[in-house]
Design a protein around this motif. Structure first.
Motif, short mmCIF file in Angstrom:
data_model
loop_
_atom_site.label_atom_id
_atom_site.label_comp_id
_atom_site.label_asym_id
_atom_site.label_seq_id
_atom_site.Cartn_x
_atom_site.Cartn_y
_atom_site.Cartn_z
N UNK A 1 -31.02 17.94 -0.74
CA UNK A 1 -29.76 17.32 -1.10
C UNK A 1 -29.69 17.06 -2.60
N UNK A 2 -28.49 17.33 -3.19
CA UNK A 2 -28.24 16.99 -4.59
C UNK A 2 -27.67 15.58 -4.65
N UNK A 3 -28.32 14.72 -5.40
CA UNK A 3 -27.87 13.33 -5.51
C UNK A 3 -26.66 13.18 -6.42
N UNK B 1 -37.21 29.83 -1.73
CA UNK B 1 -37.95 28.83 -2.49
C UNK B 1 -37.02 27.65 -2.79
N UNK B 2 -37.51 26.42 -2.76
CA UNK B 2 -36.65 25.29 -3.12
C UNK B 2 -36.15 25.43 -4.55
N UNK B 3 -34.86 25.26 -4.76
CA UNK B 3 -34.33 25.39 -6.12
C UNK B 3 -34.80 24.24 -7.01
N UNK B 4 -34.88 24.53 -8.28
CA UNK B 4 -35.30 23.51 -9.26
C UNK B 4 -34.14 22.67 -9.74
N UNK B 5 -32.93 23.16 -9.49
CA UNK B 5 -31.73 22.39 -9.84
C UNK B 5 -30.66 22.71 -8.80
N UNK C 1 -25.03 24.19 -6.98
CA UNK C 1 -23.58 24.00 -7.11
C UNK C 1 -23.19 23.39 -8.45
N UNK C 2 -23.89 22.34 -8.89
CA UNK C 2 -23.46 21.66 -10.12
C UNK C 2 -24.50 21.72 -11.23
N UNK C 3 -25.69 22.28 -10.93
CA UNK C 3 -26.71 22.42 -11.95
C UNK C 3 -27.50 21.17 -12.24
#
Length: 672
Positions: A379-381, A415-419, A422-424
């Motif tokens: 999840x992106x916070x 692989x889990x993204x580093x960022x 969607x919004x970077x």
């Protein structure tokens, strides 16, 4: 001259077995095979199978050995004795068993044995305790909506056998069911009344007992096999004319069955988790259609499949539009946990304040904890973005040991993204927290509150669930911490507040039904509030308040949710716009289940029919269960027939490794 008995046995072989009748019965029965079968059909018989003593059911009898019998007459063993003087399996139930064996690809002996109690001698049923205030169901005057529903359900029509009673929680569905049952019984017909779990629906069960007295039979898990057999024979002898029970009560041998009722149709417990993996809704539909009688289902949150059938006209919908107990729909508010101060608390400021106000007013609160689910979902916070599979539109699950996000349907992984894709943002992570922490926090924040917890871990002896529910209803506790157990059909007059501590957890299960279950759980648990007073409040805490399942539930927009969910399902080709058949390979030996699934996939590819898909092989979402490794293959198609043919040809021609077991699940409900 011997009598040959065709017998089913509870073994994983899809065939019947031939024995000669026990000594002393050679002259019994009639002269022809039809009369012989009538004399012995449905009675249980004790036999030797290999070195084991087993109980079988007689399903045919003849004076001549069947020509297709795989062994010669010299190898036919005698049955040892008849257990029953009268049949316990009816012809109608055996026809149902044959249909089930074909549809669910289950052995006929296992299927018959799942239907009939295993007791050797009948005994009286154990008493069953109910809440005292369930007497509120002594008969009530029906509203106009309720009267129309009863009339519509019982109106004779071969084209309109399947009915659905749809209405918000507290709208009076139980009274419609009871009135329909009463009118049906007045015509000399019998009734089956299905509920998800007897222990969780004591008020409905007590209502049936109060309305119908000794003509009611209750089939529940607390009965011993012998007590269950006693109830079974009461039903066969027409002493009991209305049968209430959980999933397996759909097999009750009710003579002159006139109506089947299925309360809380959406509930997952109607699906069996062991062979035969039947769904009570499908069996009820089959029995109703075969007998030409109505089946009425009901829920405030129908399954998506049932809603679709209502939309297409295959099920007749009857709607109850208002609450009858003097209450109103509660005020529902969603709290976005993403904007809360991150102090490690599981209770938001808003929920904490409402609990305090509720306690100050001398009222009660329920805090709903959804224990099920994976805590590790990406999840992106910053923007709330969550990673889903590109093929299956279910959440990807994080596997820490291999540092990959994986789909448990098709095997897709990244692989889990580093960022955040969607919004970077770099503010990304994995969400979830445990329930024990929540309980400790509640007791710390409200030290004077009397707190009781109800879940599978906190119940230790028989009857404890009912004791705790009754104690909360009587005002002995102020706060009830509960799981799905408190979301079903319970009325608490002193209840003011319901708090859903974390609405997101079920959404992140790798299951295409995750949104449906989330919506149903929030709606059902929210329905406990405001049933008797107009000041009911519900606080729903979520990291993803904009997710459709949560947003629609908070807005009480049932129609909007089903419209949206059906659109998603159609786009992705999931039920009800397709059918699924699941093959699970499990083994205690590491690597064996995976190797078997891969080998089976190659065979299934050679058997694949047009317009079908094979998904997998992949690890099951719960890869280890009871020390067994599990891998799965999903068969998907527009209709079930080609999937049946593929699976049947595979199973009948495939011998699995000795240390691998295969589970076959037709129309699976639980994909974990």
């Amino acid at each position: 001259m011997p009598i040959f008995l065709e017998t089913t046995l509870n073994v994983p072989l899809d065939q019947t077995f031939t024995y000669t009748a026990p000594a002393g019965t050679e002259e019994s029965g009639g002269a022809d095979d039809k009369a012989l079968t009538a004399a012995f059909f449905g009675r249980r018989v004790e036999v030797r199978f290999g070195n084991r003593k087993m109980t079988g059911f007689v399903v045919g009898a003849s004076r001549e050995l069947a020509q297709d019998c795989p062994v010669g007459i010299e190898k036919i063993r005698p049955a040892q004795r008849f257990i029953d003087d009268e049949p316990v399996l009816t012809g109608e139930l055996y026809r149902t068993a044959r249909w089930m064996a074909d549809f669910y690809l289950s052995p006929i002996g296992e299927t018959v044995s799942a239907m009939v109690p295993s007791g050797r001698r009948e005994s009286d049923a154990a008493g069953f305790s109910f809440a005292d205030d369930a007497a509120s169901y002594a008969r009530r005057e029906l509203s106009e909506e309720q009267r129309q529903a009863v009339q519509g359900i019982l109106a004779p029509s071969e084209q309109r056998l399947f009915h659905y009673l749809y209405g918000m929680t507290g709208s009076g569905k139980t009274e419609v069911f009871l009135s329909a049952a009463e009118q049906c019984m007045a015509q000399g017909k019998g009734v089956i009344y299905l509920v998800p779990e007897i222990a969780l629906t004591p008020q409905v069960t007590e209502a049936v007992i109060q309305r119908f007295g000794n003509t009611a039979a209750v089939l529940h898990s607390a009965l011993t096999p012998s007590q269950r057999l006693g109830e079974w024979k009461r039903i066969l002898h027409r002493e009991a004319r209305v049968v209430i029970g959980a999933r397996s009560a759909v097999f009750a041998p009710v003579p002159d069955l006139g109506l089947i009722i299925m309360d809380e149709e959406h509930d997952g417990s109607y699906k069996s988790g062991s062979s035969p993996r039947y769904h009570a809704r499908q069996v009820a539909m089959h029995r109703a259609k075969a007998s030409g009688i109505p089946l009425v289902m009901g829920s405030a949150t129908p399954s998506v499949e049932a809603w679709h059938l209502m939309q297409t006209g295959s099920i007749v919908r009857h709607t109850l539009s208002r609450r009858l107990a003097g209450g109103s729909l509660p005020e529902i508010r969603c709290v976005n946990l993403s904007t809360e101060k991150s102090d490690g608390s599981s209770l938001s400021a808003a929920l904490t304040k409402e609990i305090q106000q509720t306690l100050s007013a001398g009222r009660q609160a329920i805090l709903f904890l959804n224990r099920r689910g994976f805590t590790h979902f990406f999840r992106c916070n910053s923007c709330g973005y969550e990673l889903s599979c590109r093929n299956c539109s279910v959440s990807l699950t994080y596997h820490k040991n291999e540092n990959r996000l994986r789909c448990h349907y098709c095997g897709y992984s990244i692989q889990p993204p580093q960022l955040c894709p969607q919004c970077g943002s770099l503010d990304i992570g994995y969400s979830g927290f445990g329930t024990e922490y929540i309980e400790n926090e509640v007791k710390a924040k409200f030290p004077n509150a009397r707190v009781v917890r109800i879940d599978t871990d906190s119940l230790h002896h028989k009857g404890e669930l009912q004791e705790k529910i009754a104690a909360f209803r009587n005002g002995d506790y102020d706060i009830l911490l509960g799981t799905q157990m408190v979301a079903k059909g319970l009325n608490f007059p002193g209840l003011r507040l319901v708090g859903v501590v974390l609405a997101d957890t079920a959404l992140h299960l790798p299951d295409f039904r995750a949104a449906e279950r989330t919506f149903a759980l929030i709606t059902q648990v929210a329905g406990r509030a405001g049933r008797f007073f107009p000041d009911g409040k519900v606080i729903v805490q979520s990291y993803s308040p904009d997710r459709e399942a949560i947003a629609f539930a908070v807005a009480s927009d049932t129609e909007g949710f089903y419209r949206s969910e059906l659109q998603h399902r159609e786009q992705l080709g999931f039920p009800p716009f397709s059918r699924l058949l699941r093959l699970v390979f499990r083994s205690a030996a590491p690597g064996a289940a995976e190797a078997a699934a891969e080998g089976a996939y190659k065979i299934l590819c050679s058997l694949q029919e047009p317009a079908t898909q094979l998904l997998g092989p992949a690890e099951c979402p719960l890869e280890m269960v009871a020390a067994n490794h599990r891998h799965q293959i999903l068969l998907r198609g527009k209709t079930m027939q080609p999937l049946h043919r593929m699976a049947a040809r595979f199973i009948h021609g495939y011998v699995p490794p000795h240390d691998v077991h295969i589970e076959i699940d037709v129309d699976p409900v639980n994909m974990l």
